[in-house]
Design a protein around this motif. Structure first.
Motif, short mmCIF file in Angstrom:
data_model
loop_
_atom_site.label_atom_id
_atom_site.label_comp_id
_atom_site.label_asym_id
_atom_site.label_seq_id
_atom_site.Cartn_x
_atom_site.Cartn_y
_atom_site.Cartn_z
N ARG A 286 96.44 -35.87 21.82
CA ARG A 286 97.66 -36.37 21.16
C ARG A 286 98.13 -37.65 21.84
O ARG A 286 98.46 -38.62 21.18
CB ARG A 286 98.78 -35.33 21.23
N GLN B 42 98.18 -41.08 19.76
CA GLN B 42 99.48 -41.43 19.20
C GLN B 42 99.67 -42.92 18.86
O GLN B 42 100.02 -43.25 17.72
CB GLN B 42 100.58 -40.95 20.14
N GLU C 143 100.20 -44.37 15.08
CA GLU C 143 101.40 -45.11 14.68
C GLU C 143 101.03 -46.44 14.02
O GLU C 143 101.61 -46.82 13.01
CB GLU C 143 102.30 -45.38 15.89
N ASP C 144 100.04 -47.13 14.60
CA ASP C 144 99.65 -48.42 14.04
C ASP C 144 99.00 -48.24 12.67
O ASP C 144 99.24 -49.01 11.74
CB ASP C 144 98.69 -49.15 15.00
N ILE D 183 95.66 -28.78 12.60
CA ILE D 183 96.36 -30.07 12.71
C ILE D 183 97.09 -30.11 14.05
O ILE D 183 97.98 -29.29 14.29
CB ILE D 183 97.44 -30.22 11.62
N ILE D 184 96.74 -31.07 14.91
CA ILE D 184 97.45 -31.13 16.19
C ILE D 184 98.46 -32.28 16.26
O ILE D 184 99.31 -32.30 17.13
CB ILE D 184 96.51 -31.17 17.41
N GLU D 185 98.38 -33.21 15.33
CA GLU D 185 99.41 -34.25 15.26
C GLU D 185 99.43 -34.81 13.86
O GLU D 185 98.40 -34.81 13.17
CB GLU D 185 99.13 -35.36 16.30
N ARG D 186 100.60 -35.28 13.46
CA ARG D 186 100.77 -35.74 12.09
C ARG D 186 101.88 -36.76 12.05
O ARG D 186 102.90 -36.60 12.71
CB ARG D 186 101.15 -34.53 11.23
N LEU D 187 101.68 -37.83 11.32
CA LEU D 187 102.77 -38.75 11.01
C LEU D 187 102.91 -38.75 9.50
O LEU D 187 101.92 -38.89 8.79
CB LEU D 187 102.46 -40.17 11.51
N GLN E 6 101.58 -28.41 8.35
CA GLN E 6 102.40 -28.95 9.42
C GLN E 6 101.55 -28.98 10.68
O GLN E 6 100.46 -28.43 10.71
CB GLN E 6 103.55 -28.00 9.66
N VAL E 7 102.11 -29.59 11.72
CA VAL E 7 101.47 -29.52 13.02
C VAL E 7 101.30 -28.04 13.38
O VAL E 7 102.23 -27.26 13.25
CB VAL E 7 102.32 -30.25 14.09
N GLY E 8 100.09 -27.67 13.81
CA GLY E 8 99.82 -26.27 14.09
C GLY E 8 99.22 -25.54 12.89
O GLY E 8 98.68 -24.45 13.04
#
Lengths: 259, 259
Positions: B86, B90, B94-95, B116-120, B131-133
Motif C-alpha cells: 500500500r 499509494q 494517486e497520480d 482489494i487492499i487499496e482503492r481510490l 470495498q477495501v478488504g
C-alpha cells in the motif's frame, strides 16, 4: 474483570495475548519472541501460533517468524468507524494533498492516544513518525490536541494530571499552558503544533464533526518547520475538515459537543 | 488438522469462530446473530463476545450489536504485505487517479480469490462492487485474471476445473477461452475485462512484480463501459504498475515468475 481461574476464559485470553503481542515495532515475531512477550510455555505458544496461522490470522515468513495475516487484516477493515470515516475523508484528503503537497493524516482517539487511520504522504515532505495504525500522544501532536480538547473534562483532567512526556525541547508540558491551548482549540476548532513531537516538523489540525455535533476525528497537515506558513495551510485544511463533516451529516448551526 | 477433542484448542477455535463470523455483509452482529452463525450456546457466545470487547477486538454499538473494534483494525494494519505494498503503491495510484479520474484498485491473491487492499474512488465513476478488504473472483475481474494468470499451473487447473460462476451474460466461463486469455495476459502483463463481473463496468489491469520477479499484486482501473477506451487507459496503467514494481525492487530484465 479478568477471571483467570475460569479455564475457558484463560485459554481464549492466551490466544488474544499471542495476537496482541504484535505491534508497530514488533510486526514479525519468532516463537521465542512470543514466549518472552506472553510469558506462556513454549508448547502453548507454538500450538496457539499454529492455530492462528491455520485460519490465516497469522502468516509465517520464510525465516520462520510470524506476522499478522491477510485474513486478520481483512477482518480489521470491517471496523465501522474507520471504514466510513476513511471513505468519507479520502477525496477531501486527496484534494488537500494535491493543493498543499504535504503529509495529510486523519486520526481518531482511542483512550489516551490518537490513532492514525489514514495518511497521504508527500515523498519530499519531512519523515512522519507514524504509519496508518500508529499512535500519537494527545498532548503534543496536532491531531492529539484537537481530540484531547474535545474529549471532555474527565479526559483532559486525566491527561494533564499524568506524566506529560517531553519529546523535544519545544514540547508544551505545563498543564496551565496546555489548558489554555485546549480552550483556544475548542473555540477555533484547530490546533497548531511547532516541533513539539519531532524537531523540524510542524502540524496544523482541525476537527471532524458528525451529524450529532460529536468530534469523531481530527485531520492534520504535517510540514517541515518553516516550509509552509500555518496561516497559509489553515484555510484549506479547515475547508476540508468541514467538507468531511458535512458528508458525516454535520451542518452549520449544529452545536459542537464534547464526548 | 483440527483437533477438537483437545479442550484448549476447542476454546480458542470458538473464539476465532466468533471473530470470523464478521464479514463484508455482516459487519454488525447481535448475540443472536453470533449464536446462529457459530452454532455455539448463548452463554458461550456472550462470554467470548464480552471478552473480545474488553480487549478492544470488538466494539459494541448503541443498539447492542457488535462490530470489529479499533484495536483489531490496528492489529490488521501490521500485515506486512499489505502495508508495504500500500505504501509503495499509494503515490502511483494517486497520480493515476489524477490522470484518469476513474476508480483505481490494488489487489493481492488469497487462495482462489483476489482481495482489494487499496482503492481510490472517483465520485462520478460507476459503482464498485468491492470495498477495501473485499473479494473479487479470479476468473472474471481484471485484477483476478492477472493474479490467476501468474498463480501457477496448479491454481489455474484448479480454478478452471471448478464451477465458473456467470456473473453477467458477458462473463467468460469457457475454460479453453479463459486459458487463451491467461496465456495472453502472461505475455503482455495486462488483462482487459468488459462487463464480465458487473454489467456496465469495464476493467483494465496490470501486474505488480517484486525484485524476485514474483507477481505479488495487480493494479486496475475500473471504468464505465464506453466512457474510456481501454487503449487510452492502458499506457498510464502499465507505467504506474512498472513504477510500483520498481519501488519493490524489480528492474527491467528480471524474469517474471509464476508463484
Amino acid at each position: 474483570m479478568p477471571r483467570t481461574n475460569e479455564p475457558g476464559r484463560s485459554v481464549s485470553s492466551r490466544l488474544l495475548q499471542v495476537l496482541f503481542s504484535f505491534g508497530p515495532d514488533q510486526s514479525a515475531l519468532s516463537l521465542t519472541d512470543l514466549e518472552r512477550r506472553t510469558g506462556l510455555p513454549h508448547a502453548t505458544v507454538r500450538r496457539l501460533a499454529m492455530e492462528l496461522t491455520d485460519v490465516g490470522a497469522l502468516s509465517r515468513n520464510h525465516d520462520g517468524r510470524f506476522t499478522i495475516g491477510l485474513r486478520l487484516w481483512q477482518l480489521g477493515t470491517l471496523a465501522p468507524l474507520t471504514e466510513s470515516l476513511r471513505t468519507s475523508a479520502q477525496p477531501f484528503m486527496e484534494d488537500l494533498y494535491t493543493a498543499l503537497r504535504q503529509h495529510v493524516q486523519l486520526a481518531v482517539r482511542e483512550g489516551a492516544e490518537a490513532v492514525i487511520i489514514e495518511r497521504l504522504s508527500a515523498p519530499r515532505a519531512p519523515g512522519l513518525v507514524s504509519q496508518v495504525g500508529g499512535r500519537l500522544p494527545l498532548h503534543c501532536s496536532g491531531v492529539g490536541k484537537v481530540l484531547l480538547a474535545h474529549g471532555g473534562g474527565d479526559l483532559i483532567d486525566g491527561v494533564l494530571s499524568g506524566k506529560l512526556r517531553r519529546y523535544t525541547p519545544r514540547t508544551v508540558v505545563d498543564p496551565t499552558a496546555l489548558r489554555g491551548e485546549l480552550a483556544e482549540c475548542r473555540r477555533t476548532g484547530t490546533a497548531s503544533v511547532r516541533g513539539e513531537l519531532t524537531t523540524g516538523a510542524d502540524s496544523v489540525a482541525t476537527r471532524i464533526v458528525d451529524g450529532d455535533g460529536m468530534v469523531v476525528a481530527a485531520l492534520s497537515v504535517v510540514v517541515r518547520t518553516g516550509s509552509v506558513k500555518h496561516q497559509a495551510a489553515l484555510p484549506s485544511l479547515i475547508a476540508s475538515g468541514l467538507g468531511i463533516s458535512r458528508v458525516l451529516g454535520w451542518r452549520p448551526g449544529i452545536r459542537i459537543r464534547d464526548v
